[in-house]
Design a protein around this motif. Structure first.
Motif, PDB file in Angstrom:
ATOM      1  N   GLY A 101       8.255 103.435  48.033  1.00 50.92           N
ATOM      2  CA  GLY A 101       9.175 104.553  47.842  1.00 50.92           C
ATOM      3  C   GLY A 101      10.525 104.363  48.478  1.00 50.92           C
ATOM      4  N   LEU A 102      10.890 103.126  48.787  1.00 50.03           N
ATOM      5  CA  LEU A 102      12.166 102.810  49.425  1.00 50.03           C
ATOM      6  C   LEU A 102      12.922 101.806  48.562  1.00 50.03           C
ATOM      7  N   GLN A 103      14.236 101.791  48.700  1.00 51.76           N
ATOM      8  CA  GLN A 103      15.054 100.815  47.989  1.00 51.76           C
ATOM      9  C   GLN A 103      15.282  99.582  48.853  1.00 51.76           C
ATOM     10  N   TRP A 104      15.339  98.427  48.203  1.00 52.98           N
ATOM     11  CA  TRP A 104      15.620  97.182  48.906  1.00 52.98           C
ATOM     12  C   TRP A 104      17.006  97.275  49.551  1.00 52.98           C
ATOM     13  N   PRO A 105      17.193  96.746  50.742  1.00 50.57           N
ATOM     14  CA  PRO A 105      18.506  96.813  51.392  1.00 50.57           C
ATOM     15  C   PRO A 105      19.610  96.273  50.486  1.00 50.57           C
ATOM     16  N   VAL A 106      20.738  96.990  50.457  1.00 52.25           N
ATOM     17  CA  VAL A 106      21.857  96.621  49.590  1.00 52.25           C
ATOM     18  C   VAL A 106      22.545  95.372  50.144  1.00 52.25           C
ATOM     19  N   THR A 107      22.812  94.419  49.265  1.00 49.71           N
ATOM     20  CA  THR A 107      23.573  93.235  49.633  1.00 49.71           C
ATOM     21  C   THR A 107      24.996  93.382  49.090  1.00 49.71           C
ATOM     22  N   VAL A 108      25.869  92.464  49.450  1.00 54.29           N
ATOM     23  CA  VAL A 108      27.241  92.490  48.934  1.00 54.29           C
ATOM     24  C   VAL A 108      27.222  92.401  47.419  1.00 54.29           C
ATOM     25  N   ASP A 109      26.333  91.552  46.911  1.00 54.73           N
ATOM     26  CA  ASP A 109      26.168  91.408  45.469  1.00 54.73           C
ATOM     27  C   ASP A 109      24.742  91.809  45.110  1.00 54.73           C
ATOM     28  N   PRO A 110      24.524  93.017  44.597  1.00 53.79           N
ATOM     29  CA  PRO A 110      23.168  93.477  44.305  1.00 53.79           C
ATOM     30  C   PRO A 110      22.410  92.583  43.332  1.00 53.79           C
ATOM     31  N   SER A 111      23.120  91.755  42.585  1.00 51.71           N
ATOM     32  CA  SER A 111      22.440  90.878  41.631  1.00 51.71           C
ATOM     33  C   SER A 111      22.114  89.516  42.231  1.00 51.71           C
TER      34      SER A 111
ATOM     35  N   ARG B  80      18.191  88.905  46.812  1.00 49.83           N
ATOM     36  CA  ARG B  80      17.660  90.264  46.731  1.00 49.83           C
ATOM     37  C   ARG B  80      16.175  90.270  46.407  1.00 49.83           C
ATOM     38  N   SER B  81      15.694  89.237  45.705  1.00 48.68           N
ATOM     39  CA  SER B  81      14.302  89.228  45.278  1.00 48.68           C
ATOM     40  C   SER B  81      13.432  88.275  46.081  1.00 48.68           C
ATOM     41  N   LEU B  82      13.994  87.642  47.110  1.00 45.92           N
ATOM     42  CA  LEU B  82      13.188  86.726  47.902  1.00 45.92           C
ATOM     43  C   LEU B  82      12.187  87.511  48.747  1.00 45.92           C
ATOM     44  N   PRO B  83      10.904  87.131  48.726  1.00 47.93           N
ATOM     45  CA  PRO B  83       9.910  87.844  49.532  1.00 47.93           C
ATOM     46  C   PRO B  83      10.174  87.688  51.026  1.00 47.93           C
TER      47      PRO B  83
ATOM     48  N   LEU C 106       6.822  91.635  51.763  1.00 47.29           N
ATOM     49  CA  LEU C 106       7.639  92.687  51.178  1.00 47.29           C
ATOM     50  C   LEU C 106       8.508  92.049  50.099  1.00 47.29           C
ATOM     51  N   GLU C 107       8.600  92.715  48.947  1.00 46.11           N
ATOM     52  CA  GLU C 107       9.397  92.195  47.843  1.00 46.11           C
ATOM     53  C   GLU C 107      10.104  93.341  47.148  1.00 46.11           C
ATOM     54  N   ALA C 108      11.088  92.998  46.334  1.00 48.84           N
ATOM     55  CA  ALA C 108      11.765  93.987  45.497  1.00 48.84           C
ATOM     56  C   ALA C 108      11.209  93.893  44.075  1.00 48.84           C
ATOM     57  N   ASP C 109      10.885  95.047  43.486  1.00 41.45           N
ATOM     58  CA  ASP C 109      10.426  95.024  42.095  1.00 41.45           C
ATOM     59  C   ASP C 109      11.634  94.985  41.152  1.00 41.45           C
ATOM     60  N   GLU C 110      11.371  95.110  39.865  1.00 44.69           N
ATOM     61  CA  GLU C 110      12.434  94.990  38.868  1.00 44.69           C
ATOM     62  C   GLU C 110      13.528  96.039  39.045  1.00 44.69           C
ATOM     63  N   ALA C 111      13.166  97.201  39.600  1.00 46.88           N
ATOM     64  CA  ALA C 111      14.139  98.273  39.784  1.00 46.88           C
ATOM     65  C   ALA C 111      14.797  98.240  41.169  1.00 46.88           C
ATOM     66  N   GLY C 112      14.455  97.244  41.970  1.00 48.23           N
ATOM     67  CA  GLY C 112      15.044  97.155  43.297  1.00 48.23           C
ATOM     68  C   GLY C 112      14.322  97.973  44.350  1.00 48.23           C
ATOM     69  N   ALA C 113      13.127  98.464  44.025  1.00 53.58           N
ATOM     70  CA  ALA C 113      12.334  99.213  44.998  1.00 53.58           C
ATOM     71  C   ALA C 113      11.457  98.245  45.795  1.00 53.58           C
ATOM     72  N   VAL C 114      11.140  98.629  47.031  1.00 56.46           N
ATOM     73  CA  VAL C 114      10.347  97.769  47.910  1.00 56.46           C
ATOM     74  C   VAL C 114       8.857  97.951  47.611  1.00 56.46           C
ATOM     75  N   VAL C 115       8.155  96.833  47.487  1.00 54.11           N
ATOM     76  CA  VAL C 115       6.707  96.856  47.327  1.00 54.11           C
ATOM     77  C   VAL C 115       6.081  95.947  48.375  1.00 54.11           C
ATOM     78  N   LEU C 116       4.903  96.331  48.827  1.00 52.82           N
ATOM     79  CA  LEU C 116       4.090  95.489  49.697  1.00 52.82           C
ATOM     80  C   LEU C 116       3.103  94.744  48.810  1.00 52.82           C
ATOM     81  N   ARG C 117       3.055  93.418  48.934  1.00 59.29           N
ATOM     82  CA  ARG C 117       2.189  92.606  48.072  1.00 59.29           C
ATOM     83  C   ARG C 117       1.250  91.752  48.920  1.00 59.29           C
ATOM     84  N   TRP C 118      -0.023  91.781  48.539  1.00 63.67           N
ATOM     85  CA  TRP C 118      -1.048  90.933  49.152  1.00 63.67           C
ATOM     86  C   TRP C 118      -1.620  90.090  48.028  1.00 63.67           C
TER      87      TRP C 118
END
Length: 294
Positions: A94-104, A108-111, A268-280
């Motif tokens: 339920g959280l957004q991945w931290p914003v970087t200078v370039d969101p793309s 941004r998607s590195l675990p 911790l990873e970012a999904d397609e929408a930039g939301a944070v997910v915990l993955r095992w």
């Protein structure tokens, strides 16, 4: 080929800290000095981390405190019986991945690796850190004064003819015979009668158990009819999800747990929408890198 996920349920994290931990040991944290919630809050304050003391292990992460958090899983076939088992457990925080200078940006998607966890033969629990401080483990008393009685084995048919008892269905088919939702005192009496009958006539060949309605048993019972043995229960007004591992699959793949190197990465990873997910992630049996340490 992308993974196909199925929803297992939702959990709550009103304290803002979520825990993925070993179900058989959740109640032991309180005997090891600091409560689980304190340890988890410290780990979550730095973005999340792995908790490990004695045989107790968990991962704690920050999570939204104002909405349900969805738990999903993808599967792979078990080498034990070919049935589906969890390959990836994913929890939306339920959280957004931290914003970087370039969101793309690719970063941004590195675990972010938090550590690794073994598969507890007693199952896993996903829930709020503060709520899990009050978790009633397998040796604790019932929260509602009730218990279930089960019996099975070579002389189960003879016992059924003498004592009765219903067949307790499971997802895989017929389970043991017994009685559900008895007052604890009555459950103890029935179990004692079965045991005395067995000892008097046969000596062995009949297993009898009394499972009090503590949180450990309630969450296992909630998963009886789910193909992944997953179920949600209410603990202190919050939803907590449990997963009860198939014992045959555990023996084939995960036996020995951490001591045998059977541990699997949590990140911790970012999904397609930039939301944070915990993955095992638990690689398929026999695949390269099946053990996190290899």
């Amino acid at each position: 080929m992308s993974e196909i996920f199925v929803d297992l349920g939702t959990v709550d994290a009103p304290s803002g800290v979520l825990v993925l931990g070993m179900a058989g040991w959740i109640d032991e944290w309180r005997h090891l000095g600091r409560p689980l919630s304190e340890r988890a809050r410290t780990a979550a304050a730095t973005g999340g981390g792995h908790l490990h003391e004695w045989l107790c292990e968990a991962v704690a992460v920050p999570a939204a405190d104002d909405r349900p958090l969805t738990v999903r899983a993808s599967t792979s076939p078990s080498p034990f019986d070919g049935e589906p088992t969890i390959a990836t457990l994913e929890i939306g925080l339920g959280l957004q991945w931290p914003v970087t200078v370039d969101p793309s940006a690719a970063e941004r998607s590195l675990p972010v690796r938090l550590g690794d966890l073994p598969v507890d033969r007693c199952g896993m629990v996903v829930g709020d850190a503060a709520v899990l401080d009050a978790w009633r483990g397998m040796a604790d008393e019932a929260s509602d004064g009730l218990a279930d009685v089960f019996y099975w084995g070579r002389y189960a048919d003879d016992a059924h003819a003498r004592f009765g008892g219903e067949r307790i269905a499971r997802y895989e088919g017929d389970g043991p015979r017994g009685w559900l939702d008895l007052p604890v005192a009555e459950a103890s009496i029935r179990a004692a009668e079965l045991t005395a009958w067995r000892d008097g006539l046969h000596g062995t060949g009949l297993m009898v158990s009394v499972d009090k309605h503590n949180d450990f048993h309630r969450v296992q019972r909630a998963g009886w009819h789910h193909p992944l043995h997953a179920g949600v229960i209410d603990v202190s007004g919050c939803r907590v999800l449990g997963i009860a591992w198939d014992q045959g699959d555990h023996s084939m793949r995960h036996r020995g747990e951490r001591d045998a190197g059977q541990v699997y990465p949590v990140s911790l990873e970012a999904d397609e929408a930039g939301a944070v997910v915990l993955r095992w992630v638990i690689p398929p049996y026999g695949s390269p890198g099946e053990r996190a340490g290899e």
